[in-house]
Scaffold this active site. Sequence first.
Site, short mmCIF file in Angstrom:
data_model
loop_
_atom_site.label_atom_id
_atom_site.label_comp_id
_atom_site.label_asym_id
_atom_site.label_seq_id
_atom_site.Cartn_x
_atom_site.Cartn_y
_atom_site.Cartn_z
N SER A 221 0.85 -1.19 0.00
CA SER A 221 0.00 0.00 0.00
C SER A 221 0.89 1.24 0.00
O SER A 221 1.68 1.42 -0.92
CB SER A 221 -0.95 -0.03 1.21
OG SER A 221 -1.85 1.06 1.16
N THR A 222 0.82 2.07 1.03
CA THR A 222 1.58 3.32 1.07
C THR A 222 3.08 3.06 0.95
O THR A 222 3.64 2.31 1.74
CB THR A 222 1.29 4.08 2.38
OG1 THR A 222 -0.12 4.20 2.54
CG2 THR A 222 1.94 5.44 2.37
N HIS A 249 -2.79 -1.18 -3.12
CA HIS A 249 -3.95 -0.31 -2.89
C HIS A 249 -3.82 0.94 -3.76
O HIS A 249 -3.06 1.85 -3.45
CB HIS A 249 -4.03 0.10 -1.42
CG HIS A 249 -4.28 -1.05 -0.49
ND1 HIS A 249 -4.04 -0.98 0.86
CD2 HIS A 249 -4.75 -2.30 -0.72
CE1 HIS A 249 -4.35 -2.13 1.43
NE2 HIS A 249 -4.78 -2.95 0.48
N MET A 342 -0.22 1.24 5.03
CA MET A 342 -1.07 1.51 6.18
C MET A 342 -2.13 0.43 6.33
O MET A 342 -2.49 -0.25 5.37
CB MET A 342 -1.75 2.87 6.02
CG MET A 342 -0.80 4.04 6.13
SD MET A 342 -1.64 5.63 6.25
CE MET A 342 -2.30 5.81 4.61
N ASP A 345 -4.39 -4.92 6.08
CA ASP A 345 -4.81 -5.81 5.01
C ASP A 345 -3.70 -6.82 4.73
O ASP A 345 -2.52 -6.47 4.66
CB ASP A 345 -5.11 -4.98 3.75
CG ASP A 345 -5.75 -5.80 2.65
OD1 ASP A 345 -6.38 -6.83 2.96
OD2 ASP A 345 -5.62 -5.40 1.48
#
Length: 405
Positions: A221-222, A249, A342, A345
């Site tokens: 993600s991030t 993401h 973040m 998940d």
Amino acid sequence: MAFAQKNVAAGINPGDDPLKVMVVDDAVVIRGLLTRWLGEDKAIDVVGSHRNGKLAVDDIEKSNPDVVVLDIEMPEMDGMTALPLMLAKKRDLVVIMASTLTRRNAEISLKAMSLGAADYVPKPESTSEVTTSIDFRRELIDKVKALGARARRMKGPARTMRAETRAGRISAPAARAPDPKQINTRDAFRGAPAPVAPSAGRFTTKPYSSARPRVLAIGSSTGGPQALQEVMKQVGTAMNDVPVLITQHMPPTFTSILAEHVGKAALRPSKEGEDGEVLRPGHIYVAPGGKHMVIEKDAGAVKIRLNDGPPVNFCKPAVDPLFDSVAKVFGSASLAVILTGMGHDGANGIGTIASGGGSIITQDEATSVVWGMPGAAAATGLCSDILPLADIGPKLARVLKGNTR
């Protein structure tokens, strides 16, 4: 109180000084809206609001923000021109690019991250959509708080300690990780790191599977786009014999461009996965934005299936559905990786892969942009390795060839 809970979840403790944030956007309505949203959060103090990059650059030293939310397209000086000038004035500044969901802006956002921007937030295309988008507001505030809090933690002695740790001069400090009891929580604030608790020493790990991997599945993600490219570049020819499945993401448009960038880094065919597509060794498949990507066995072939189901862990695409399906199809021959991001998940999917006998590698805290997802993975005690980003690609190359040492 809701805000207090969110502040803790984002790594900002009660009593900490508010994060100083600057907003830069040429649209007066959007600039005012973002300023108001951020200013309503007790963990944030908006110290500057500017209509173009030049005004923002000139104000960096005076306002001394921790985080800048930077629009891309502006008159007089655009975001890409302003970015290096801001970072030159304040090296530890966190810059979050804000762009609408066009292919051009997606390309620019990914380029900005390679030049020092910490992340991006995709803006809805119209002002009316911006004003009514709860998801956009949540993502903006989440990223400002999580990335700003991490930057603070990395300052001073902490930064020196991490650098020396990576150089092998001192032993690693006890890492902070999510409480495993909290990992399955479904009402977590979207994007915020999972709740953290002090760790009593090193994390528990499990041996690698004795089965040689027949698939590589990655969740991120991030900070993921840069991490993915570094990992894929280092895995090299070791992925010739397995398909690679990636859930990052990201919204639509961004994922197709990410697939292109990852393919260039890996020197392998790479694209968004398509429903019904048969997996091929040596090929990379990225979950398209706005769809969950899973796999299934059908008539002897392993195929991609896309679905438009509800978000999982407030994400779509989500990592958990992919990992669950990988475990079901490949069992002990599954190899999974959790990179920076973040939230939490992927933690549930890791449990499924581990139950099936597969192996998991997760990124360590020191090299993660945000240690939410990898921290949640580490806290399960089911990973075979917790590694710095630079070590993950070479390790994958060895494991894919049957060498787990």
